[in-house]
Every structure is written in C-alpha cells, then in structure tokens.
Design a protein around this motif. Structure first.
Motif, PDB file in Angstrom:
ATOM      1  N   LYS A 193      -8.571  23.027   3.337  1.00  0.00           N
ATOM      2  CA  LYS A 193      -8.750  22.281   2.099  1.00  0.00           C
ATOM      3  C   LYS A 193      -9.484  20.980   2.388  1.00  0.00           C
ATOM      4  N   LEU A 194     -10.161  20.478   1.387  1.00  0.00           N
ATOM      5  CA  LEU A 194     -10.815  19.173   1.446  1.00  0.00           C
ATOM      6  C   LEU A 194     -10.477  18.480   0.142  1.00  0.00           C
ATOM      7  N   LYS A 195      -9.776  17.339   0.231  1.00  0.00           N
ATOM      8  CA  LYS A 195      -9.195  16.759  -0.974  1.00  0.00           C
ATOM      9  C   LYS A 195      -9.403  15.251  -1.033  1.00  0.00           C
ATOM     10  N   ASN A 196      -9.766  14.774  -2.224  1.00  0.00           N
ATOM     11  CA  ASN A 196      -9.811  13.348  -2.518  1.00  0.00           C
ATOM     12  C   ASN A 196      -8.367  12.855  -2.631  1.00  0.00           C
ATOM     13  N   VAL A 197      -7.936  11.983  -1.688  1.00  0.00           N
ATOM     14  CA  VAL A 197      -6.520  11.612  -1.639  1.00  0.00           C
ATOM     15  C   VAL A 197      -6.240  10.149  -1.968  1.00  0.00           C
ATOM     16  N   PHE A 198      -7.256   9.271  -1.847  1.00  0.00           N
ATOM     17  CA  PHE A 198      -6.958   7.852  -2.103  1.00  0.00           C
ATOM     18  C   PHE A 198      -8.270   7.086  -2.306  1.00  0.00           C
ATOM     19  N   GLU A 199      -8.238   6.124  -3.218  1.00  0.00           N
ATOM     20  CA  GLU A 199      -9.387   5.256  -3.463  1.00  0.00           C
ATOM     21  C   GLU A 199      -8.962   3.805  -3.315  1.00  0.00           C
ATOM     22  N   ILE A 200      -9.777   3.037  -2.608  1.00  0.00           N
ATOM     23  CA  ILE A 200      -9.496   1.614  -2.453  1.00  0.00           C
ATOM     24  C   ILE A 200     -10.587   0.799  -3.136  1.00  0.00           C
ATOM     25  N   SER A 201     -10.210  -0.403  -3.558  1.00  0.00           N
ATOM     26  CA  SER A 201     -11.142  -1.303  -4.227  1.00  0.00           C
ATOM     27  C   SER A 201     -11.281  -2.588  -3.424  1.00  0.00           C
ATOM     28  N   GLN A 202     -12.508  -3.072  -3.324  1.00  0.00           N
ATOM     29  CA  GLN A 202     -12.786  -4.375  -2.721  1.00  0.00           C
ATOM     30  C   GLN A 202     -13.899  -5.011  -3.546  1.00  0.00           C
ATOM     31  N   ILE A 203     -13.588  -6.117  -4.184  1.00  0.00           N
ATOM     32  CA  ILE A 203     -14.546  -6.723  -5.102  1.00  0.00           C
ATOM     33  C   ILE A 203     -14.350  -8.231  -5.110  1.00  0.00           C
ATOM     34  N   SER A 204     -15.440  -8.962  -5.261  1.00  0.00           N
ATOM     35  CA  SER A 204     -15.355 -10.416  -5.240  1.00  0.00           C
ATOM     36  C   SER A 204     -16.378 -11.017  -6.189  1.00  0.00           C
ATOM     37  N   ASP A 205     -15.960 -12.071  -6.882  1.00  0.00           N
ATOM     38  CA  ASP A 205     -16.861 -12.860  -7.714  1.00  0.00           C
ATOM     39  C   ASP A 205     -16.739 -14.297  -7.217  1.00  0.00           C
ATOM     40  N   ALA A 206     -17.744 -14.744  -6.484  1.00  0.00           N
ATOM     41  CA  ALA A 206     -17.664 -16.014  -5.761  1.00  0.00           C
ATOM     42  C   ALA A 206     -17.208 -17.156  -6.661  1.00  0.00           C
ATOM     43  N   GLY A 207     -16.186 -17.871  -6.185  1.00  0.00           N
ATOM     44  CA  GLY A 207     -15.685 -19.034  -6.904  1.00  0.00           C
ATOM     45  C   GLY A 207     -14.753 -18.705  -8.045  1.00  0.00           C
ATOM     46  N   VAL A 208     -14.488 -17.414  -8.300  1.00  0.00           N
ATOM     47  CA  VAL A 208     -13.630 -17.022  -9.417  1.00  0.00           C
ATOM     48  C   VAL A 208     -12.440 -16.206  -8.926  1.00  0.00           C
ATOM     49  N   PHE A 209     -12.712 -15.072  -8.261  1.00  0.00           N
ATOM     50  CA  PHE A 209     -11.609 -14.240  -7.796  1.00  0.00           C
ATOM     51  C   PHE A 209     -12.102 -13.315  -6.682  1.00  0.00           C
ATOM     52  N   GLY A 259       0.611  17.643   0.964  1.00  0.00           N
ATOM     53  CA  GLY A 259      -0.782  17.528   0.523  1.00  0.00           C
ATOM     54  C   GLY A 259      -1.090  16.328  -0.332  1.00  0.00           C
ATOM     55  N   GLU A 260      -0.226  15.281  -0.266  1.00  0.00           N
ATOM     56  CA  GLU A 260      -0.469  14.071  -1.051  1.00  0.00           C
ATOM     57  C   GLU A 260      -0.024  12.840  -0.272  1.00  0.00           C
ATOM     58  N   ILE A 261      -0.626  11.695  -0.598  1.00  0.00           N
ATOM     59  CA  ILE A 261      -0.143  10.412  -0.092  1.00  0.00           C
ATOM     60  C   ILE A 261       0.882   9.896  -1.091  1.00  0.00           C
ATOM     61  N   LEU A 262       2.107   9.708  -0.613  1.00  0.00           N
ATOM     62  CA  LEU A 262       3.227   9.340  -1.488  1.00  0.00           C
ATOM     63  C   LEU A 262       3.930   8.078  -0.999  1.00  0.00           C
ATOM     64  N   PRO A 263       4.542   7.274  -1.899  1.00  0.00           N
ATOM     65  CA  PRO A 263       4.514   7.475  -3.359  1.00  0.00           C
ATOM     66  C   PRO A 263       3.138   7.203  -3.932  1.00  0.00           C
ATOM     67  N   LYS A 264       2.845   7.836  -5.050  1.00  0.00           N
ATOM     68  CA  LYS A 264       1.549   7.619  -5.680  1.00  0.00           C
ATOM     69  C   LYS A 264       1.469   6.228  -6.266  1.00  0.00           C
ATOM     70  N   LEU A 265       0.345   5.559  -6.045  1.00  0.00           N
ATOM     71  CA  LEU A 265       0.116   4.265  -6.672  1.00  0.00           C
ATOM     72  C   LEU A 265      -0.655   4.490  -7.970  1.00  0.00           C
ATOM     73  N   GLU A 266      -0.487   3.602  -8.899  1.00  0.00           N
ATOM     74  CA  GLU A 266      -0.967   3.802 -10.265  1.00  0.00           C
ATOM     75  C   GLU A 266      -2.460   4.081 -10.345  1.00  0.00           C
ATOM     76  N   SER A 267      -3.278   3.427  -9.492  1.00  0.00           N
ATOM     77  CA  SER A 267      -4.726   3.517  -9.622  1.00  0.00           C
ATOM     78  C   SER A 267      -5.340   4.643  -8.822  1.00  0.00           C
ATOM     79  N   ASN A 268      -4.514   5.491  -8.149  1.00  0.00           N
ATOM     80  CA  ASN A 268      -5.059   6.502  -7.264  1.00  0.00           C
ATOM     81  C   ASN A 268      -4.794   7.907  -7.777  1.00  0.00           C
ATOM     82  N   PRO A 269      -5.645   8.886  -7.277  1.00  0.00           N
ATOM     83  CA  PRO A 269      -5.559  10.253  -7.795  1.00  0.00           C
ATOM     84  C   PRO A 269      -4.263  10.935  -7.376  1.00  0.00           C
TER      85      PRO A 269
END
Length: 269
Positions: A193-209, A259-269
C-alpha cells in the motif's frame, strides 16, 4: 526590520530541516524536462510514437519505469490530466520517437527493489501529486494528494524507525515568499500500500505571525522508540511598541497502528 529578518531566518531554518540532508530538486508542473537527461516512464504501456501526435504510428509499447533519454521538447502539446503537456523527442535503446511529457516521471527515487515515480494532475484550479511505487515484479500501486502549492521536492526515506512500514515519502513544499505554505505531506509505503498519512504546515508572515508543525520519527534526533512526536509552534506579534509577543507550543506522542497515525489530529487525513 529586525523582526522581519528574524522571521525569514526562522522560515529558512524550517525549510532546511525538512530537507533531511538529501540532494533536493524542486519541481513544478510547468518545468521543461532537460535535454540529454535520462527519465523514467510514469505511465504504463506508453505509446512510443513515430511522430508527436496521437494519430501517429506506434513504434513500441513501453512499461512503467522504462528509461528513456529526452532529446528535444516539441511544439505539439496535448491536454493531459488537466495540464497542457508537450510531446518530447526521446531515445529508447536504438530507437528515436515521441512520448507525451505527462507520461514521464519528473524524477525517480529508488531504494532496494522499490522505485518511486511522480507527476502532477490538475482539476479546475487545484493541483495534485500522483505517486507510483513499483516493486521487484514491476507491479505498481498509486496514491495521490491535493497540493497547497505546486512547487515541491520529492524525498524518500527508509522506515525511519516505524515498525510495519517499508518507506517514508515526504512531499516538501517550497515556500517562495512570506505567507506561502512550506510544509508538506507524508506518505507511508507498507504491505503493498501507499498512503497519504499526515500533512504538516509551516507558514510565516514577517512581523505578524508564524506557525510550524513537524514530525519527529524514532530514528531522528530526539526521537523516541515506537513513537512519532508531533510538535507545533505558533508565534504572533501583538504590539511592537511594547514588544508584546505570544507563543504557543504543542507536543504530542502519536503511534502507527492499523494503517494510521493515531490519535488523529483535526487537520490531518
């Protein structure tokens, strides 16, 4: 100005962390294939044609993973998987012919008897990555995921210390400017099997967040046996006059089970 530069440095460090010391090549669905370079077919039973059009004689049917040498990009194109794709003049063994670019993998990653290939597709305004895994018998499996930005690198690892998986694939976004996503998508290859198991976010707005997520695997520095450590950090600049900044850090231990990363976090598949 100091905070802006500081945020840029932080963002670059986060991007560098996700490179995992590999020789990284970034791709886009609109980059041309390099002349004189070798590539591998993403499609299966690909029609290797005498001329760059879909009515031309077929010289050969080529299997997925077949190596070809790209000689020249042609002006003829075809809408394939939602993207206007050019034909390429290619060399296969001693034959010269033409193959549609959308049927050629942008890169090949290999580990033991496993080969990984990828390309793009587009539906309306959304871009997707298509990944195929080929085993030693040349059978293949496929997985896909919607992309947040279409400039990516394709990174392949071993099991990273997780039992019952064979490989970890990381699709690493290239954040080209402030406010642009530079996280990524994890796929696990296991039990054919080949499965999408987790997505991470990295984002920046200089001087704001800024906001960043990461996964730390057992084989990584500070990793823990049989656990996947999830960490996130959000940082906001509330008031420059009083140097008011707020930071929130989250850390959780996750497990690979059934076949899953647990516990599931709200923003992930």
């Amino acid at each position: 100005m100091f905070k802006s530069n500081q945020n840029i440095v932080v963002l670059l460090l986060l991007v560098s962390y996700n490179v995992f010391a590999q020789n990284i090549r970034y791709h886009s669905p609109y980059n041309d294939l390099e002349s004189e370079a070798s590539y591998y077919l993403f499609g299966n039973d690909v029609k290797f044609r005498k001329l760059p059009n879909t009515t031309s004689d077929v010289l050969n049917l080529l299997k997925i993973g077949t190596q070809v040498q790209v000689l020249e990009k042609m002006k003829e194109t075809l809408d394939y998987n939602g993207i206007q794709s050019p034909f390429y003049k290619v060399k296969y063994k001693d034959q010269i012919g033409y193959i549609l670019g959308g049927l050629i993998s942008l890169e090949k990653k290999e580990s033991g008897n496993s080969k990984f290939l990828f390309t793009y597709k587009k539906t309306h305004d959304d871009y997707y990555i298509l990944i195929r895994h080929i085993n030693k018998t040349s059978n293949y499996i496929e997985a896909s995921a919607k992309l947040k930005t279409n400039t990516i690198s394709f990174e392949l690892y071993d099991d990273k210390g997780i039992q019952d998986i064979n490989h970890v694939v990381f699709i690493n976004y290239m954040g080209e400017a402030c406010g642009v996503e530079s996280g990524g998508i994890y796929f696990f290859q296991f039990h054919q099997k080949l499965k999408n198991v987790f997505e991470i976010s990295q984002i920046s707005d200089a001087g704001v967040f800024s906001f960043s997520e990461e996964l730390i695997f057992p084989k990584d520095k500070n990793g823990i046996s049989d656990k996947i450590i999830y960490k996130s950090e959000s940082h906001s600049y509330v008031d420059d006059m009083t140097n008011w900044e707020e930071t929130n850090i989250v850390s959780r231990h996750l497990s690979w089970k059934d076949g899953e990363i647990l516990p599931k976090l709200e923003s992930n598949p």
